[in-house]
Write a protein that holds these residues in place. Structure first.
Motif, PDB file in Angstrom:
ATOM      1  N   PHE A 219      66.732  56.327  10.365  1.00  0.00           N
ATOM      2  CA  PHE A 219      67.150  58.455  10.264  1.00  0.00           C
ATOM      3  C   PHE A 219      67.403  58.708   8.830  1.00  0.00           C
ATOM      4  N   ALA A 220      67.153  59.971   8.388  1.00  0.00           N
ATOM      5  CA  ALA A 220      66.775  60.573   7.251  1.00  0.00           C
ATOM      6  C   ALA A 220      67.242  59.992   6.111  1.00  0.00           C
ATOM      7  N   LEU A 221      66.961  58.425   5.319  1.00  0.00           N
ATOM      8  CA  LEU A 221      66.593  57.477   4.634  1.00  0.00           C
ATOM      9  C   LEU A 221      66.879  58.684   3.750  1.00  0.00           C
ATOM     10  N   GLY A 222      66.339  59.804   3.361  1.00  0.00           N
ATOM     11  CA  GLY A 222      65.713  59.782   1.761  1.00  0.00           C
ATOM     12  C   GLY A 222      66.918  60.836   1.526  1.00  0.00           C
ATOM     13  N   SER A 223      68.066  60.888   2.442  1.00  0.00           N
ATOM     14  CA  SER A 223      68.411  62.404   2.455  1.00  0.00           C
ATOM     15  C   SER A 223      69.531  62.510   1.238  1.00  0.00           C
TER      16      SER A 223
ATOM     17  N   TYR B 295      61.619  45.182  -7.501  1.00  0.00           N
ATOM     18  CA  TYR B 295      60.542  45.621  -9.038  1.00  0.00           C
ATOM     19  C   TYR B 295      58.979  45.388  -8.195  1.00  0.00           C
ATOM     20  N   HIS B 296      58.647  44.036  -7.883  1.00  0.00           N
ATOM     21  CA  HIS B 296      57.240  43.725  -7.127  1.00  0.00           C
ATOM     22  C   HIS B 296      57.031  44.617  -5.778  1.00  0.00           C
ATOM     23  N   VAL B 297      58.083  44.801  -5.075  1.00  0.00           N
ATOM     24  CA  VAL B 297      57.757  44.838  -4.149  1.00  0.00           C
ATOM     25  C   VAL B 297      57.273  46.846  -3.487  1.00  0.00           C
ATOM     26  N   ASN B 298      58.265  47.222  -4.809  1.00  0.00           N
ATOM     27  CA  ASN B 298      58.101  48.981  -4.468  1.00  0.00           C
ATOM     28  C   ASN B 298      57.183  49.177  -5.445  1.00  0.00           C
ATOM     29  N   LYS B 299      57.136  48.555  -6.452  1.00  0.00           N
ATOM     30  CA  LYS B 299      55.934  48.864  -6.674  1.00  0.00           C
ATOM     31  C   LYS B 299      54.295  48.743  -6.004  1.00  0.00           C
ATOM     32  N   TYR B 300      54.267  48.228  -5.561  1.00  0.00           N
ATOM     33  CA  TYR B 300      53.105  48.226  -4.418  1.00  0.00           C
ATOM     34  C   TYR B 300      53.339  49.237  -3.162  1.00  0.00           C
ATOM     35  N   LEU B 301      54.373  49.798  -2.602  1.00  0.00           N
ATOM     36  CA  LEU B 301      54.295  50.591  -2.038  1.00  0.00           C
ATOM     37  C   LEU B 301      54.209  51.974  -2.665  1.00  0.00           C
TER      38      LEU B 301
ATOM     39  N   PHE C 291      63.516  57.893  -0.190  1.00  0.00           N
ATOM     40  CA  PHE C 291      62.523  57.005   1.544  1.00  0.00           C
ATOM     41  C   PHE C 291      61.843  56.042   1.469  1.00  0.00           C
ATOM     42  N   VAL C 292      61.105  55.925   0.383  1.00  0.00           N
ATOM     43  CA  VAL C 292      60.164  54.906   0.295  1.00  0.00           C
ATOM     44  C   VAL C 292      60.516  53.961  -1.010  1.00  0.00           C
ATOM     45  N   ALA C 293      61.408  54.233  -1.827  1.00  0.00           N
ATOM     46  CA  ALA C 293      62.049  53.548  -2.533  1.00  0.00           C
ATOM     47  C   ALA C 293      63.417  52.587  -1.908  1.00  0.00           C
ATOM     48  N   ARG C 294      63.971  52.874  -0.445  1.00  0.00           N
ATOM     49  CA  ARG C 294      64.898  52.087   0.043  1.00  0.00           C
ATOM     50  C   ARG C 294      64.313  51.643   1.649  1.00  0.00           C
TER      51      ARG C 294
ATOM     52  N   TYR D 242      75.143  50.338   2.631  1.00  0.00           N
ATOM     53  CA  TYR D 242      73.910  49.794   2.173  1.00  0.00           C
ATOM     54  C   TYR D 242      72.509  49.512   1.984  1.00  0.00           C
ATOM     55  N   SER D 243      72.581  49.414   3.856  1.00  0.00           N
ATOM     56  CA  SER D 243      71.091  49.087   4.043  1.00  0.00           C
ATOM     57  C   SER D 243      69.823  50.145   3.799  1.00  0.00           C
ATOM     58  N   ARG D 244      70.614  51.264   3.366  1.00  0.00           N
ATOM     59  CA  ARG D 244      70.086  52.824   2.867  1.00  0.00           C
ATOM     60  C   ARG D 244      70.399  52.981   2.492  1.00  0.00           C
ATOM     61  N   PHE D 245      69.956  51.945   0.998  1.00  0.00           N
ATOM     62  CA  PHE D 245      70.870  52.106  -0.166  1.00  0.00           C
ATOM     63  C   PHE D 245      69.824  50.926  -0.919  1.00  0.00           C
ATOM     64  N   MET D 246      68.687  51.423  -2.350  1.00  0.00           N
ATOM     65  CA  MET D 246      67.861  49.972  -2.851  1.00  0.00           C
ATOM     66  C   MET D 246      68.573  49.982  -3.681  1.00  0.00           C
TER      67      MET D 246
END
Length: 608
Positions: free
Chosen positions: A46-50, A85-91, A100-103, A145-149
């Motif tokens: 919910f509102a993860l990228g806010s 690094y690797h997971v978010n690169k592909y995302l 939002f996507v980064a987190r 911190y679950s909503r934190f990269m």
């Protein structure tokens, strides 16, 4: 029908009824755990990228974008493990880069934590599975911190997954749980260097559990110790003094038994699997440069030895070196700082973890290993982290809170059971007291989570009177309100050719902007954070200067300077609007000068 036939039918009906009841109870418990997991994921997405990126998120996010662009990555312990690094690169390549996507990876991995309660179903009852899941889902520090990269929640979650799968392995003897647990352990090693602390803590907790069992009487010990371990201890004690050495009769029998065990192959394959995962993540990527890289090695196998060495030996040296110095500050001061965060965010969890552990150990018929193990793990983390952390940042307490959620869930289940029994027995006073305690816990957790995570996720204070500090917000978090200005920068960069953003002043100056393409960045780049993440994501062309005349000669649509340089810069610009923001919680006043013509049409002509 004879009496014997009737008796047999009754017994058959009883067995079927019992089995059906067990399946029904199990199904209801599974559905309850699934519901808590969906609740957990909803809270995270919910509102993860806010919230605007924290400085730490910004620097890692920027280098992921650069890695996705240039294909170059190598491990540096100071910016932690390679997982994001690797997971978010592909995302980013699949869905585009955004807050939002980064987190999302951290939100998913932590959001699924309540499911681990189902893997503990031989060790926890159905109420405990739900209450443990609720603490994983809604504890304020875990949620924030679950909503934190960052890697902290990832590390803690992967280690809980590993514990859950290994526990299930012990309960079922099914090899698939060995490989699942090993995968989780390997992924934990790809997140953050303090996984080494977890390993030490786990060894210590396991030794304590083993010692508890060895102190039992002979009959209890036979039931308490795992079969092979009990047999080994019994054989050792039965052997003569000369036969107890590794080369004596006992040692030879033990080696033969280990080699002939069906688990030997699984353990070997598990170790190979562990190193394969670690090597994949830690192996350097070197597209376009004359250095060994993972993908290059597939077309040139002669590079594999160098790649594997760098992914193992090289990374290990850097990995261990990160924790070599420990905390150079006062233990008491660090303990107080982390303790204050822990108490403000998780007072209910701490109290109930103690209740759950003590009750399970001293009141129940037989203490449960998973409850004691998790309590030891969390307790040692509370007293140990002030020794090893470099800075008393609030995210460090995650490593204690996550394991303590298990005994805390057991403690909460005790209150629920107490209230349920009181209702059954007609004890209104006890039922009311139990209900009040449960509501008090739920209220404390919900209120703290709501204010810190949703209402004030980037504010220094939780109230307008500025009397109550937000213990979970770290200094590197930009103050609330900067998002509209970032959107103005995005619009200006999208509709401009040439340099889009010019930084002015020694704080922000970098002689050669290409220095920022690979770690580590140059000059004043770090003082720009988290702006580099956003300008890179916007595709903005960035430059910097310390010569104020350079601004006047050819000003780009956006000029960024410290508030102390506001007047000097303003004199060089005509037709620009100024927006002052904080790049941290306080003390970093920064002015964004935006060309009036570069603003969105609906904002032009408004007062600045």
């Amino acid at each position: 029908m004879t009496a014997d036939e009737e008796s047999a039918n009754v017994r058959h009906w009883a067995r079927e009824s019992t089995s059906a009841f067990g399946r029904t109870v199990g199904t209801r418990a599974a559905l309850a755990v699934l519901a808590v997991t969906l609740f957990s994921l909803t809270l995270r997405f919910f509102a993860l990228g806010s919230r605007v990126f924290h400085w730490d998120e910004g620097r890692v996010g920027y280098w992921i974008l650069r890695y996705a662009e240039n294909g170059i990555w190598e491990y540096h312990a100071v910016i932690h493990g390679p997982f994001v690094y690797h997971v978010n690169k592909y995302l980013f390549q699949l869905f585009g880069a955004s807050d939002f996507v980064a987190r999302a990876p951290v939100a998913v991995v932590s959001g699924l934590l309540p499911l681990t309660a189902w893997l503990f179903r031989e060790r926890l009852n159905r109420v405990e599975m739900v209450t443990v899941g609720l603490f994983f889902a809604a504890n304020p520090i875990i949620l924030y911190y679950s909503r934190f990269m960052r890697n902290d929640v990832l590390l803690a979650a992967f280690m809980v997954y590993a514990l859950a799968f290994y526990t299930r392995l012990f309960d079922t003897r099914k090899p698939r749980y060995l490989y699942a647990g090993t995968l989780m352990l390997a992924l934990a090693f790809t997140t953050k260097e303090n996984v080494l602390v977890y390993v030490v803590t786990w060894v210590g907790a396991a030794v304590l559990l083993l010692d508890h069992r060895l102190q039992l009487s002979g009959e209890d010990r036979a039931e308490a110790l795992p079969g092979p371990l009990y047999e080994a201890v019994h054989a050792y004690r039965s052997a003569g003094e000369n036969d107890r050495s590794p080369f004596g009769a006992f040692g030879k029998k033990l080696v033969v038994r280990l080699l002939s065990s069906r688990w030997t192959l699984h353990v070997v394959l598990g170790l190979l699997f562990f190193f394969a995962v670690v090597i994949f993540f830690y192996a350097p990527r070197s597209r376009g440069i004359a250095e060994p890289g993972l993908w290059k090695a597939f077309s040139n196998p002669g590079l594999f030895p160098a790649v594997i060495e760098e992914a193992t030996v090289g990374s290990w040296e850097s990995f261990v070196g990160k924790w070599g110095e420990g905390n150079q500050k006062s233990y008491i001061d660090t303990f107080r700082s982390l303790g204050a965060v822990l108490w403000k965010s998780s007072a209910a969890l701490l109290a109930l973890a103690g209740v759950g552990f003590l009750t399970d150990r001293y009141v129940g018929d037989k203490p449960r290993d998973v409850v004691a193990f998790a309590f030891y793990w969390g307790f040692v983390s509370i007293i140990g982290y002030p020794v090893i952390v470099e800075n008393a940042f609030p995210w460090e307490v995650v490593h204690a809170v996550v394991p303590l959620a298990i005994p805390a869930g057991v403690g909460l289940a005790i209150l629920v059971r107490w209230g349920s029994e009181a209702v059954t027995e007609g004890d209104a006073m006890s039922a009311t007291l139990a209900a009040l305690l449960v509501l008090l816990v739920a209220g404390q957790v919900a209120a703290t989570a709501a204010t810190t995570t949703y209402m004030h996720p980037a504010d220094q204070y939780l109230d307008d009177g500025e009397s109550e500090r937000n213990a979970l917000v770290q200094y590197g978090q930009p103050a609330e309100g900067i998002r509209p200005t970032l959107e103005r920068v995005r619009y200006a960069a999208t509709n401009n050719e040439g340099t889009d953003v010019l930084y002015y002043g020694s704080d922000f100056y970098v002689a050669d902007e290409s220095e920022n393409d690979r770690w580590a960045a140059g000059g004043g780049w770090y003082d720009r954070l988290p702006l580099p993440w956003y300008t890179e994501m916007y595709g903005a062309e960035v430059d910097s200067t310390t010569d104020v005349q350079e601004i006047e000669s050819n000003p780009p649509p956006v000029v960024v300077a410290r508030a102390g340089d506001r007047q000097v810069v303003a004199q060089q610009l005509d037709g620009y609007r100024a927006f002052e923001e904080e790049l941290t919680l306080w003390g970093s006043e920064t002015v964004f000068f935006v060309d009036e013509e570069a603003l969105p049409p609906e904002q032009r002509g408004e007062s600045g």
